[in-house]
Design a protein around this motif. Sequence first.
Motif, PDB file in Angstrom:
ATOM      1  N   GLN A  31      15.243  56.938  11.394  1.00  0.00           N
ATOM      2  CA  GLN A  31      16.248  57.198  12.413  1.00  0.00           C
ATOM      3  C   GLN A  31      16.604  55.895  13.111  1.00  0.00           C
ATOM      4  O   GLN A  31      15.723  55.122  13.482  1.00  0.00           O
ATOM      5  CB  GLN A  31      15.691  58.197  13.435  1.00  0.00           C
ATOM      6  CG  GLN A  31      16.582  58.451  14.640  1.00  0.00           C
ATOM      7  CD  GLN A  31      16.040  59.565  15.502  1.00  0.00           C
ATOM      8  OE1 GLN A  31      16.343  60.734  15.289  1.00  0.00           O
ATOM      9  NE2 GLN A  31      15.191  59.215  16.458  1.00  0.00           N
ATOM     10  N   ASP A  68      24.531  61.488  15.100  1.00  0.00           N
ATOM     11  CA  ASP A  68      23.880  62.799  15.116  1.00  0.00           C
ATOM     12  C   ASP A  68      23.614  63.231  16.551  1.00  0.00           C
ATOM     13  O   ASP A  68      23.695  64.418  16.878  1.00  0.00           O
ATOM     14  CB  ASP A  68      22.572  62.752  14.322  1.00  0.00           C
ATOM     15  CG  ASP A  68      22.832  62.492  12.849  1.00  0.00           C
ATOM     16  OD1 ASP A  68      23.290  63.422  12.157  1.00  0.00           O
ATOM     17  OD2 ASP A  68      22.617  61.352  12.400  1.00  0.00           O
ATOM     18  N   SER A  82      11.426  55.864  13.821  1.00  0.00           N
ATOM     19  CA  SER A  82      12.631  55.607  14.608  1.00  0.00           C
ATOM     20  C   SER A  82      12.654  54.134  15.011  1.00  0.00           C
ATOM     21  O   SER A  82      11.718  53.643  15.632  1.00  0.00           O
ATOM     22  CB  SER A  82      12.611  56.501  15.855  1.00  0.00           C
ATOM     23  OG  SER A  82      13.801  56.391  16.578  1.00  0.00           O
ATOM     24  N   ALA A 103      15.476  66.776   7.623  1.00  0.00           N
ATOM     25  CA  ALA A 103      14.045  66.688   7.911  1.00  0.00           C
ATOM     26  C   ALA A 103      13.797  65.783   9.107  1.00  0.00           C
ATOM     27  O   ALA A 103      14.620  64.937   9.458  1.00  0.00           O
ATOM     28  CB  ALA A 103      13.313  66.141   6.682  1.00  0.00           C
ATOM     29  N   GLU A 104      12.664  65.997   9.722  1.00  0.00           N
ATOM     30  CA  GLU A 104      12.262  65.138  10.844  1.00  0.00           C
ATOM     31  C   GLU A 104      12.169  63.694  10.357  1.00  0.00           C
ATOM     32  O   GLU A 104      11.585  63.419   9.311  1.00  0.00           O
ATOM     33  CB  GLU A 104      10.900  65.599  11.362  1.00  0.00           C
ATOM     34  CG  GLU A 104      10.442  64.923  12.637  1.00  0.00           C
ATOM     35  CD  GLU A 104      11.222  65.339  13.866  1.00  0.00           C
ATOM     36  OE1 GLU A 104      11.159  64.610  14.867  1.00  0.00           O
ATOM     37  OE2 GLU A 104      11.909  66.385  13.829  1.00  0.00           O
ATOM     38  N   PRO A 105      12.753  62.732  11.100  1.00  0.00           N
ATOM     39  CA  PRO A 105      12.693  61.332  10.661  1.00  0.00           C
ATOM     40  C   PRO A 105      11.258  60.842  10.537  1.00  0.00           C
ATOM     41  O   PRO A 105      10.381  61.215  11.318  1.00  0.00           O
ATOM     42  CB  PRO A 105      13.429  60.584  11.780  1.00  0.00           C
ATOM     43  CG  PRO A 105      14.284  61.607  12.441  1.00  0.00           C
ATOM     44  CD  PRO A 105      13.524  62.897  12.340  1.00  0.00           C
ATOM     45  N   ARG A 146      19.274  59.313  10.173  1.00  0.00           N
ATOM     46  CA  ARG A 146      19.752  59.950  11.399  1.00  0.00           C
ATOM     47  C   ARG A 146      20.143  58.863  12.394  1.00  0.00           C
ATOM     48  O   ARG A 146      19.472  57.835  12.482  1.00  0.00           O
ATOM     49  CB  ARG A 146      18.623  60.818  11.970  1.00  0.00           C
ATOM     50  CG  ARG A 146      19.071  61.855  12.949  1.00  0.00           C
ATOM     51  CD  ARG A 146      18.009  62.945  13.125  1.00  0.00           C
ATOM     52  NE  ARG A 146      18.565  64.032  13.912  1.00  0.00           N
ATOM     53  CZ  ARG A 146      18.749  63.960  15.224  1.00  0.00           C
ATOM     54  NH1 ARG A 146      18.383  62.881  15.891  1.00  0.00           N
ATOM     55  NH2 ARG A 146      19.290  64.973  15.872  1.00  0.00           N
ATOM     56  N   ARG A 160      12.891  56.574  22.708  1.00  0.00           N
ATOM     57  CA  ARG A 160      13.161  57.263  21.453  1.00  0.00           C
ATOM     58  C   ARG A 160      12.753  56.454  20.220  1.00  0.00           C
ATOM     59  O   ARG A 160      12.956  56.902  19.096  1.00  0.00           O
ATOM     60  CB  ARG A 160      14.659  57.597  21.353  1.00  0.00           C
ATOM     61  CG  ARG A 160      15.193  58.570  22.398  1.00  0.00           C
ATOM     62  CD  ARG A 160      14.656  59.975  22.230  1.00  0.00           C
ATOM     63  NE  ARG A 160      14.998  60.569  20.952  1.00  0.00           N
ATOM     64  CZ  ARG A 160      16.103  61.278  20.708  1.00  0.00           C
ATOM     65  NH1 ARG A 160      16.981  61.480  21.672  1.00  0.00           N
ATOM     66  NH2 ARG A 160      16.314  61.795  19.511  1.00  0.00           N
TER      67      ARG A 160
END
Length: 197
Positions: free
Chosen positions: A39, A83, A7, A2-4, A63, A101
């Motif tokens: 993440q 990843d 981050s 799944a999308e984090p 992630r 990011r």
Amino acid sequence: MAEPAFSVCVYCGSRPGENPAFAEAAKVVGTWIGRHGGQLVYGGGRSGLMGTVAEATRQAGGRVVGVIPQALVDKELANRQCDELHIVQTMHERKAMMAERSDAFIALPGGIGTFEELFEVWTWRQLGYHDKPLGLLNVAGYYDGLVGFLNHSVASGFMGEWQMGLLHASADAEALLRTLVQSAGPDHAPVPLREVI
């Protein structure tokens, strides 16, 4: 995967340090990020605290995004289990990508590289280049001297209290991460954290 949910950029040493508390803190940070659906963005190495936080994040289901300059691929032992592993040409590219990011930044114990990364992103914050929260994890009193010097700088008139207020310092990794992540949402709306399993 799944999308984090968020981050976090972690700055830390490529060495483990002498005190076992440093590696334990790196494990706590990585585990917290992974268990809350987050993440990790970090320097891409597998040695020292860098490797510890990355492995802990991965083991907890998070992630891992590593960013490392070509010149350091061998020296810092690039982590091929990321990843995403971005191999860039310069330190400037590395730091810019890590900042881009990330939703928040935290510095664990480390050396001159960690200091430089923290101070640069703190400088960018005070200049308004980003509006992302910053944290200093003061494990086993490692940063006591630095915090004392920063307060001395304020008292000496070279920094303002508002600048110190941009940096959240704590010895409690989980509380610090929660503060950073929950203040990193759009317009500082709380970021929902996934339940710890």
